[in-house]
Write an enzyme that holds these catalytic residues in place. Structure first.
Site, PDB file in Angstrom:
ATOM      1  N   ASP A  99      53.088  37.922  51.417  1.00 43.44           N
ATOM      2  CA  ASP A  99      51.652  38.632  51.489  1.00 43.44           C
ATOM      3  C   ASP A  99      51.601  38.943  49.799  1.00 43.44           C
ATOM      4  O   ASP A  99      50.777  39.529  49.473  1.00 43.44           O
ATOM      5  CB  ASP A  99      51.345  39.577  52.259  1.00 43.44           C
ATOM      6  CG  ASP A  99      52.563  40.552  52.461  1.00 43.44           C
ATOM      7  OD1 ASP A  99      53.831  40.209  52.210  1.00 43.44           O
ATOM      8  OD2 ASP A  99      52.615  41.985  52.672  1.00 43.44           O
ATOM      9  N   HIS A 100      52.731  38.824  48.929  1.00 44.66           N
ATOM     10  CA  HIS A 100      52.612  39.471  47.776  1.00 44.66           C
ATOM     11  C   HIS A 100      52.727  38.067  46.609  1.00 44.66           C
ATOM     12  O   HIS A 100      52.668  38.371  45.649  1.00 44.66           O
ATOM     13  CB  HIS A 100      53.780  40.304  47.586  1.00 44.66           C
ATOM     14  CG  HIS A 100      53.627  41.516  48.123  1.00 44.66           C
ATOM     15  ND1 HIS A 100      53.256  42.876  47.791  1.00 44.66           N
ATOM     16  CD2 HIS A 100      53.749  41.913  49.422  1.00 44.66           C
ATOM     17  CE1 HIS A 100      53.166  43.637  48.498  1.00 44.66           C
ATOM     18  NE2 HIS A 100      53.461  43.177  49.783  1.00 44.66           N
ATOM     19  N   HIS A 144      58.168  38.596  49.625  1.00 41.77           N
ATOM     20  CA  HIS A 144      57.484  38.402  50.892  1.00 41.77           C
ATOM     21  C   HIS A 144      56.099  37.649  50.607  1.00 41.77           C
ATOM     22  O   HIS A 144      55.426  38.181  49.530  1.00 41.77           O
ATOM     23  CB  HIS A 144      57.323  39.626  51.727  1.00 41.77           C
ATOM     24  CG  HIS A 144      58.359  40.282  52.111  1.00 41.77           C
ATOM     25  ND1 HIS A 144      58.844  41.678  52.446  1.00 41.77           N
ATOM     26  CD2 HIS A 144      59.648  39.301  52.756  1.00 41.77           C
ATOM     27  CE1 HIS A 144      60.070  41.582  53.052  1.00 41.77           C
ATOM     28  NE2 HIS A 144      60.543  40.431  53.222  1.00 41.77           N
ATOM     29  N   HIS A 158      48.081  48.454  50.924  1.00 38.27           N
ATOM     30  CA  HIS A 158      48.948  47.564  51.827  1.00 38.27           C
ATOM     31  C   HIS A 158      48.781  48.158  53.517  1.00 38.27           C
ATOM     32  O   HIS A 158      49.795  48.514  53.756  1.00 38.27           O
ATOM     33  CB  HIS A 158      50.282  47.793  51.205  1.00 38.27           C
ATOM     34  CG  HIS A 158      51.342  46.722  51.918  1.00 38.27           C
ATOM     35  ND1 HIS A 158      52.221  46.984  52.923  1.00 38.27           N
ATOM     36  CD2 HIS A 158      51.662  45.559  51.256  1.00 38.27           C
ATOM     37  CE1 HIS A 158      52.760  45.774  52.920  1.00 38.27           C
ATOM     38  NE2 HIS A 158      52.648  45.001  52.209  1.00 38.27           N
ATOM     39  N   HIS A 163      62.892  48.024  49.707  1.00 35.68           N
ATOM     40  CA  HIS A 163      62.491  47.440  50.870  1.00 35.68           C
ATOM     41  C   HIS A 163      63.495  46.690  51.293  1.00 35.68           C
ATOM     42  O   HIS A 163      64.665  46.720  51.007  1.00 35.68           O
ATOM     43  CB  HIS A 163      61.347  46.525  50.143  1.00 35.68           C
ATOM     44  CG  HIS A 163      60.086  46.041  51.174  1.00 35.68           C
ATOM     45  ND1 HIS A 163      59.752  46.739  52.269  1.00 35.68           N
ATOM     46  CD2 HIS A 163      59.937  44.886  51.422  1.00 35.68           C
ATOM     47  CE1 HIS A 163      59.120  46.052  52.806  1.00 35.68           C
ATOM     48  NE2 HIS A 163      58.965  44.876  52.539  1.00 35.68           N
ATOM     49  N   ASP A 183      55.938  47.467  48.250  1.00 29.97           N
ATOM     50  CA  ASP A 183      56.489  47.880  49.619  1.00 29.97           C
ATOM     51  C   ASP A 183      57.913  48.554  49.403  1.00 29.97           C
ATOM     52  O   ASP A 183      58.948  48.038  48.671  1.00 29.97           O
ATOM     53  CB  ASP A 183      56.864  46.465  50.138  1.00 29.97           C
ATOM     54  CG  ASP A 183      55.409  45.709  50.546  1.00 29.97           C
ATOM     55  OD1 ASP A 183      54.517  46.016  50.105  1.00 29.97           O
ATOM     56  OD2 ASP A 183      55.571  44.585  51.364  1.00 29.97           O
TER      57      ASP A 183
END
Lengths: 300, 300
Positions: B65-66, B63, B267, B139, B209
C-alpha cells in the site's frame, strides 16, 4: 448466461479517466478476471464486481498496463482473509515477480495461489459449464489470447414428450447427450422425438495486444463476441504495426474474417480523448462493432 | 512556500473511495513524491499534480500500500519521453523488483533512474532550498520517516539600511549569512543594523507505518507539520500495537511531545467508513489536528 464487464480499456498510460486493461467475464458459477492493469481492484469496487467470485485469473502478457494491478488484488484478497484458491494463468516470469513482492513485505497469502505458466496453445481450464483455451497473438513480447466457450447440451428435453413416453428422469442426461431410448418392450424411441434443439453455447474471445495477423481469425472463428485490441486509428497504421498493435480497421477485418457475431474495440491509445472515430472506421468493415467502454457489461 | 497534497490516505486495502498512501510535497522548485500506493498516477491526474516536476521519490517501506503504484508511475514517465533523472530513496530490495519488472517487459526507461538505498539515518537530499533527512520508525519490516526542512537565510536584508550605508550588492549574501560589514575606512557596521530577522524555515515530517514510539518525537521535534499514521481508534489500541500501527491518540501524543505546530492524521484502516472519530479522539490531546483528506493541499 455469459457477460463481460469492462474495468479498463486504455493502453499504456491511463488517460481521460480511462484505466489500463482489465475485464471480468461472468457466468452463473463464477467470475474470470482477464488482465489486471493498475487500479483494477478499485475499478471492481466502483462497478460492483465481487472479487471473492474470481477463482481464475488470466494475464495475456507482461507489459505493465496488463498486470500492474494484480499484486494489489492478490494481497488485498489475502488481507480480507480469503481461503479459496486462485489459479493464475500467465507468462512464467510473473511468478518470480509475485514471490519477490511477497517476500520483501514478509507477507504470506492465506489462500493457495496456483500458478499455470502459459507455454502452449490449448485448454487451460475446464468445468461443467465452460472451457477456456489460450492461443498465440503477436506482440513485441510473448502474448496470449483467451477463448471462453460455454458447454451446453446440444439437445434440450421436450417435457411434454418425455411425459408422454414415460421416460425415467435418470435417463434425461443421456437424452440431452443425444442418446435414443430403448423401452422395456424393446421399442427404440428416437432422440429427436424426445428433445428439441438446445440453447446455443456462447463463446467469448479476448485478443489483447497484437499486430494484425489473420491466424487470429482462425483461432476465434465464429465467436459470439470478440474483444480485439484497437490501439490506433487508420492514419497511424504504420505506427500500429511498428509497435505490434492494431488499428480499428484491422480489428474489424479480423472480426469479419472470423465470422464473429459482435466486435468490441479496446486498448485505446492515450493520444485519443474522443473514441467515436474508432467506431466510424470499424463499422463500414464490420457493422456490429461497439466500444469497450469502462463500466459497461456486455451480454455474450 | 512548502505545501503537501494528499493523494491517498488509506491503509492496506483501498476502501470507501480512499486510496493507499501517497503524498506530494511541493516547493517553488520541484515536487517530492512520498510513498506511491496503487493508483497514484491516476490520483496525480485527478488532483492536477504535474508528475514531470517530481525528481525525487521517497518510499518508506515495502508493504504494497506504499509502493505498488511506483512501477506504473516510473514506466508512464518513460512512455511520455521523460529525460530528466529520477532519484529513488527506498529500501534496497525495491531495486530488484523494478529491474525484474522492466526486464520481463523488455522495457528501458529513457531517463536515468538513480537508486539510493535507505540504510542509515541522515541527510538524503540537499539543494539550495531544502534538506531531506530520513529517520527510523518502528514497523513490522524496516520502515523510514522523512523530514523535509527548508533552508532560509536567518537574516533578511534591510533595503533602506544597506542603501544608507552604501553596502555593495556583492556583500548581500554574506550579510544574510550573518556577517558584519567592514567599511573602506575600517569602521565595523554590525549585521543587526543592516538586516532584519529572516522568514522562518518551515519543516514537514512524514511518519508512515509505525508502532507508538517516543523516539519519533525526538526526530520530528518542532516540525511545522507532522503527518503521523493513525490506523485505528483507541478501542483497538492493542490491535494497533500488535500490527505495529498507531491509534489517533498515540499520534496526538507524539505531536504534543514533539512540540510540532500541526498534526495530520492518515493511513486509516478500511474498517472505518467515517473518519470524524479520529479527530474527536486526537484533538483533546493535541488540538491543532486535521485529517489528511485526499485531494487536500496543506500549506506547511
Amino acid at each position: 448466461m455469459l457477460s463481460v464487464t469492462i474495468l479498463g480499456n486504455n493502453s499504456a498510460i491511463p488517460a481521460f479517466e480511462r484505466h489500463p486493461t482489465s475485464q471480468v467475464l461472468q457466468n452463473n458459477e463464477q467470475s474470470f478476471l482477464i488482465d489486471c492493469g493498475e487500479g483494477t481492484q478499485m475499478q471492481m469496487m466502483r462497478y460492483k464486481i465481487k472479487p471473492s467470485r474470481i477463482n481464475n485469473i488470466f494475464i495475456s502478457h507482461l507489459h505493465g498496463d496488463h498486470y500492474f494491478g494484480l499484486i494489489g488484488h492478490l494481497t488485498s484478497m489475502g488481507l480480507l482473509g480469503r481461503k479459496n484458491p486462485i489459479t493464475l494463468y500467465a507468462p512464467e516470469s510473473l511468478q518470480a515477480i509475485i514471490e519477490l513482492q511477497l517476500k520483501v513485505a514478509d507477507a504470506h497469502l492465506p489462500y493457495p495461489l496456483h500458478f499455470h505458466s502459459l507455454d502452449n496453445e490449448g485448454i487451460l481450464y475446464e468445468d461443467k459449464s465452460i472451457t477456456v483455451r489460450c492461443f498465440k497473438v503477436y506482440h513485441r513480447i510473448p502474448c496470449w489470447g483467451f477463448l471462453f466457450t460455454e458447454k451446453r447440451n446440444p439437445r434440450r428435453i421436450d417435457i411434454d414428450k418425455v411425459k408422454e413416453y414415460d421416460i425415467p428422469v435418470s435417463f434425461y442426461d443421456s437424452l440431452q447427450g443425444g442418446m435414443d431410448f430403448l423401452t422395456a418392450d424393446n421399442r427404440m424411441i428416437e432422440n429427436e422425438l424426445l428433445t428439441v434443439e438446445g440453447v446455443h453455447a456462447k463463446s467469448y474471445a479476448y485478443c489483447a495486444d497484437t499486430i494484425y495477423n489473420e491466424e487470429i481469425a482462425e483461432r476465434v472463428k465464429g465467436a459470439d463476441v470478440l474483444y480485439h485490441e484497437s490501439t490506433y486509428l487508420d492514419d497511424l497504421h504504420e505506427r500500429a504495426a511498428s509497435r505490434f498493435h492494431c488499428t480499428s480497421r484491422e480489428a474489424a477485418r479480423i472480426a469479419k474474417k472470423a465470422g464473429v457475431k459482435r466486435l468490441l474495440l479496446g486498448h485505446f491509445s492515450s493520444k485519443y480523448e474522443q473514441l467515436e472515430a474508432f467506431l466510424a472506421e470499424a463499422c463500414p468493415i464490420f457493422e456490429n462493432t461497439e466500444l469497450a467502454i469502462e463500466g459497461t457489461t456486455f451480454l455474450v
